[in-house]
Design a protein around this motif. Structure first.
Motif, PDB file in Angstrom:
ATOM      1  N   SER A  13       0.843  -1.203   0.000  1.00 33.23           N
ATOM      2  CA  SER A  13       0.000   0.000   0.000  1.00 33.23           C
ATOM      3  C   SER A  13       0.871   1.243   0.000  1.00 33.23           C
ATOM      4  N   ALA A  14       0.293   2.342  -0.490  1.00 33.59           N
ATOM      5  CA  ALA A  14       0.966   3.639  -0.461  1.00 33.59           C
ATOM      6  C   ALA A  14       0.971   4.176   0.970  1.00 33.59           C
ATOM      7  N   PRO A  15       1.801   5.187   1.268  1.00 41.00           N
ATOM      8  CA  PRO A  15       1.831   5.754   2.624  1.00 41.00           C
ATOM      9  C   PRO A  15       0.481   6.270   3.107  1.00 41.00           C
ATOM     10  N   ASP A  16      -0.385   6.689   2.158  1.00 43.95           N
ATOM     11  CA  ASP A  16      -1.707   7.196   2.553  1.00 43.95           C
ATOM     12  C   ASP A  16      -2.723   6.079   2.761  1.00 43.95           C
ATOM     13  N   GLY A  17      -2.261   4.815   2.654  1.00 43.11           N
ATOM     14  CA  GLY A  17      -3.149   3.680   2.885  1.00 43.11           C
ATOM     15  C   GLY A  17      -3.790   3.137   1.629  1.00 43.11           C
ATOM     16  N   ARG A  18      -3.631   3.834   0.495  1.00 39.82           N
ATOM     17  CA  ARG A  18      -4.221   3.376  -0.766  1.00 39.82           C
ATOM     18  C   ARG A  18      -3.509   2.119  -1.240  1.00 39.82           C
ATOM     19  N   SER A  19      -4.292   1.100  -1.605  1.00 35.59           N
ATOM     20  CA  SER A  19      -3.711  -0.159  -2.058  1.00 35.59           C
ATOM     21  C   SER A  19      -3.094   0.022  -3.445  1.00 35.59           C
ATOM     22  N   LEU A  20      -1.815  -0.336  -3.571  1.00 39.59           N
ATOM     23  CA  LEU A  20      -1.138  -0.250  -4.864  1.00 39.59           C
ATOM     24  C   LEU A  20      -1.099  -1.615  -5.550  1.00 39.59           C
ATOM     25  N   LEU A  21      -0.655  -2.617  -4.822  1.00 39.89           N
ATOM     26  CA  LEU A  21      -0.554  -3.963  -5.361  1.00 39.89           C
ATOM     27  C   LEU A  21      -1.258  -4.909  -4.407  1.00 39.89           C
ATOM     28  N   SER A  22      -2.058  -5.813  -4.948  1.00 42.75           N
ATOM     29  CA  SER A  22      -2.841  -6.688  -4.086  1.00 42.75           C
ATOM     30  C   SER A  22      -2.767  -8.129  -4.569  1.00 42.75           C
ATOM     31  N   ASP A  23      -2.192  -8.979  -3.729  1.00 41.49           N
ATOM     32  CA  ASP A  23      -2.165 -10.424  -3.934  1.00 41.49           C
ATOM     33  C   ASP A  23      -1.624 -10.802  -5.318  1.00 41.49           C
ATOM     34  N   LEU A  24      -0.480 -10.220  -5.684  1.00 41.62           N
ATOM     35  CA  LEU A  24       0.110 -10.494  -6.994  1.00 41.62           C
ATOM     36  C   LEU A  24       0.866 -11.818  -6.986  1.00 41.62           C
ATOM     37  N   ASP A  25       0.666 -12.590  -8.055  1.00 45.21           N
ATOM     38  CA  ASP A  25       1.459 -13.795  -8.310  1.00 45.21           C
ATOM     39  C   ASP A  25       2.053 -13.648  -9.706  1.00 45.21           C
ATOM     40  N   SER A  58       2.389  -7.933   2.690  1.00 46.77           N
ATOM     41  CA  SER A  58       2.176  -9.383   2.794  1.00 46.77           C
ATOM     42  C   SER A  58       2.746 -10.037   1.546  1.00 46.77           C
ATOM     43  N   GLY A  59       2.949 -11.341   1.606  1.00 48.81           N
ATOM     44  CA  GLY A  59       3.552 -12.065   0.505  1.00 48.81           C
ATOM     45  C   GLY A  59       5.065 -11.953   0.532  1.00 48.81           C
ATOM     46  N   HIS A  60       5.713 -12.514  -0.494  1.00 46.03           N
ATOM     47  CA  HIS A  60       7.166 -12.468  -0.508  1.00 46.03           C
ATOM     48  C   HIS A  60       7.705 -12.485  -1.932  1.00 46.03           C
ATOM     49  N   VAL A  61       8.976 -12.064  -2.050  1.00 46.63           N
ATOM     50  CA  VAL A  61       9.696 -12.009  -3.325  1.00 46.63           C
ATOM     51  C   VAL A  61      10.887 -12.953  -3.243  1.00 46.63           C
ATOM     52  N   THR A  62      11.051 -13.802  -4.250  1.00 42.04           N
ATOM     53  CA  THR A  62      12.192 -14.714  -4.315  1.00 42.04           C
ATOM     54  C   THR A  62      13.005 -14.387  -5.559  1.00 42.04           C
ATOM     55  N   VAL A  63      14.283 -14.090  -5.371  1.00 44.65           N
ATOM     56  CA  VAL A  63      15.169 -13.731  -6.482  1.00 44.65           C
ATOM     57  C   VAL A  63      16.319 -14.735  -6.541  1.00 44.65           C
ATOM     58  N   HIS A  64      16.505 -15.359  -7.706  1.00 42.29           N
ATOM     59  CA  HIS A  64      17.668 -16.219  -7.958  1.00 42.29           C
ATOM     60  C   HIS A  64      18.502 -15.535  -9.030  1.00 42.29           C
ATOM     61  N   THR A 208      -2.960  -3.026 -13.477  1.00 42.08           N
ATOM     62  CA  THR A 208      -4.174  -2.201 -13.440  1.00 42.08           C
ATOM     63  C   THR A 208      -4.740  -2.262 -12.031  1.00 42.08           C
ATOM     64  N   SER A 209      -5.811  -1.528 -11.810  1.00 41.43           N
ATOM     65  CA  SER A 209      -6.474  -1.572 -10.506  1.00 41.43           C
ATOM     66  C   SER A 209      -7.084  -2.945 -10.233  1.00 41.43           C
ATOM     67  N   LEU A 210      -7.187  -3.774 -11.259  1.00 43.09           N
ATOM     68  CA  LEU A 210      -7.746  -5.115 -11.093  1.00 43.09           C
ATOM     69  C   LEU A 210      -6.662  -6.162 -10.854  1.00 43.09           C
ATOM     70  N   GLY A 211      -5.387  -5.761 -10.899  1.00 48.22           N
ATOM     71  CA  GLY A 211      -4.307  -6.710 -10.660  1.00 48.22           C
ATOM     72  C   GLY A 211      -3.276  -6.672 -11.781  1.00 48.22           C
TER      73      GLY A 211
END
Length: 531
Positions: A13-25, A58-64, A208-211
């Motif tokens: 989320s952005a500092p103002d609480g607005r969701s930027l990215l949600s449950d991305l795979d 939430s979630g995590h990033v894996t980099v190889h 997009t706002s939908l993912g």
């Protein structure tokens, strides 16, 4: 293990609480991926999450593999050099000492005798001819970007993360970036609004706002798919709106039928020719049936309206804002700009432009091109009166508006709405709000202070205030107008400028943009001639 980047259930989320990215795979492998989306949607945030500069909620990033990162708008260290970008200051100093016989045997054992040649090769790949001790503050913005790209590739990363790599680059610089990526065999994630660059990608990921959604193929292939999606979304919306109308009509018919039946029951009770217990039983059953029908109708109505709202949201995501301009009625034979034998400089003995002659007549569309440092900004200052010619004359013969890269025609202390009313004093509040809404500044968004806007929002606000008025100026001067716009905004501006019937003078390195708006002539300052 092959190099890869994997995002699992990633949210931020952005500092103002607005969701930027949600449950991305998402996953990225050894291919070139263009990352696109509207300004503010979270593209740069996604890169920062991948590099670890920002932690997800939430979630995590894996980099190889190893990452090589090119950030946007990095300020040059005033004391830094090209060598410092390569991390080679000490190693080059050792080579200099060795050349004059001032290095110890132990130091000589660690000397990298191929370093300068390899650095030179990396710089040549991006078209930059400068010695390693060149101070970064002496380079132009485009040259700085090229130097950072060269240092990036020199470090031999497994993945390149590039944030708007062609911003502020001239044609040669853009060609260097295109060539570099064309020969890149590792993984690359490229945030860009440069359609020419995106056409070289192996895949496109759209936020997009939908993912997020991945599309195989380059930008042209992606646009074809998007056009099909938009057509399908419009059909879905038409079907949803028809269902809403059907549900509302049936609910009305049911209500009217119940009202008629209740009326008939009341008349029977009034006659008194039916036992009271029977009348009460019929009344109770009627009320229960009516309540049940009402609940069913309400559920159907809510579902139909939700489906319509979802279909509308899908269209808003797929379809950029539109620009409709009032006419200027500029006559075809009217001269709007006349430059006759003009020379210009900021220092008397250091001329930048010499003996220039140019006329723009009627609704011509002239593109000013040339490498960085060739005098494009000086020319605009000359035309707009910010700089007086040393020799010759410059005459602008109609009203004009300049869109420089800072959009300085806007007062940063005022809101977008107040700027519009200042620039268009004859427009009433309704006209103001309607014009701003066409540029996606609806309701409270129009009340944002200009000082708080992003680069893309700033240009969009400037265009809204000037082009959205009752009578746009007959002559528009634009300085790199696409630098900070997302692609949807660029295409909307292109549509508006295609409909504009005034004269245009545009400084731009964006060939796709120049082609789309129908440039009729080019003025290459490197050749100081018209084509």
């Amino acid at each position: 293990m092959p190099a890869s980047i994997t995002l699992s259930h990633l949210s931020c989320s952005a500092p103002d609480g607005r969701s930027l990215l949600s449950d991305l795979d998402l996953s990225f492998g050894p291919e070139r991926t263009g990352l696109v989306g509207r300004n503010g949607i979270g593209k740069t945030t996604l890169l920062r999450l991948i590099t670890g500069a920002l932690q997800p909620h939430s979630g995590h990033v894996t980099v190889h593999g190893n990452l090589g990162i090119l950030h946007q708008n990095v300020q040059a260290d005033p004391d830094g050099t090209i060598a410092s970008l390569f991390g080679a200051v000490d190693a080059l100093a050792l080579l200099r000492r060795a050349e004059i016989g001032d290095a110890s045997a132990e130091e000589l054992a660690h000397a990298d005798w191929t370093l300068e040649a390899r650095m030179g090769s990396a710089l040549a790949k991006v078209g930059l001819d400068a010695p390693p001790d060149t101070v970064l503050s002496k380079l132009s913005g485009g040259q700085n970007t090229r130097a950072r790209l060269a240092a990036l590739v020199f470090s031999e990363p497994d993945f390149l993360l590039l944030d708007e790599p062609t911003n502020n680059l001239d044609r040669d610089g853009r060609d260097a970036v295109l060539g570099l990526l064309a020969g890149w065999r590792g993984g690359a994630i490229v945030v860009s609004h440069d359609r020419e660059l995106l056409d070289t990608m192996d895949a496109i990921v759209e936020l997009t706002s939908l993912g997020a959604r991945r599309y195989g193929g380059n930008w042209s292939r992606y646009r074809e798919r998007k056009a099909l999606e938009l057509a399908a979304a419009r059909r879905d919306l038409a079907d949803a709106e028809k269902r809403v109308a059907d549900v509302d009509r049936k609910a009305q018919e049911t209500a009217e039928k119940k009202a008629r039946k209740d009326g008939a029951g009341k008349r029977k009770r009034a006659k008194g020719d039916m036992p009271l217990i029977l009348m009460n039983g019929q009344k109770n059953r009627s009320e229960e049936t009516g309540a049940s029908n009402a609940r069913l109708a309400e559920r159907r109505r809510v579902q139909a309206h939700e489906e319509a709202a979802s279909a509308r949201e899908r269209i808003e995501v797929l379809q950029p804002f539109s620009v409709v301009l009032p006419p200027t009625h500029l006559p075809a034979g009217r001269t709007v700009l006349a430059i006759d034998g003009a020379s210009a400089s900021y220092e008397p003995k250091q001329p930048i432009l010499r003996d220039l002659s140019l006329a723009i007549v009627g609704p011509e569309r002239v593109a000013v091109t040339g490498p960085n440092g060739s005098g494009k900004t000086t020319l605009l200052a000359l035309i707009t009166g910010q700089l007086q010619p040393r020799t010759g004359s410059v005459k602008v013969m109609t009203e004009f508006a300049l869109f420089d890269q800072q959009v300085s025609l806007l007062d940063p202390s005022l809101s977008i709405r107040d700027n519009f009313r200042r620039i268009n004093p004859e427009a009433n509040e309704n006209a103001c709000r309607a014009a701003l809404a066409r540029f996606m500044f609806r309701a409270d968004a129009a009340l944002q202070p200009v000082s708080t806007l992003s680069g893309g929002q700033l240009l969009r606000a400037g265009l809204a205030c000037v082009l959205g008025g009752p009578k746009p100026p007959a002559f528009l001067i634009l300085d790199e107008p696409t630098n900070h716009l997302d692609i949807d905004s660029i295409e909307a501006v292109e549509a508006g400028l295609r409909a504009y019937d005034g004269a245009l003078l545009i400084v731009s390195h964006d060939e796709a943009f120049l082609e789309a708006i129908g440039i009729t002539r080019r003025w290459d300052l490197a050749e100081t001639g018209l084509t």
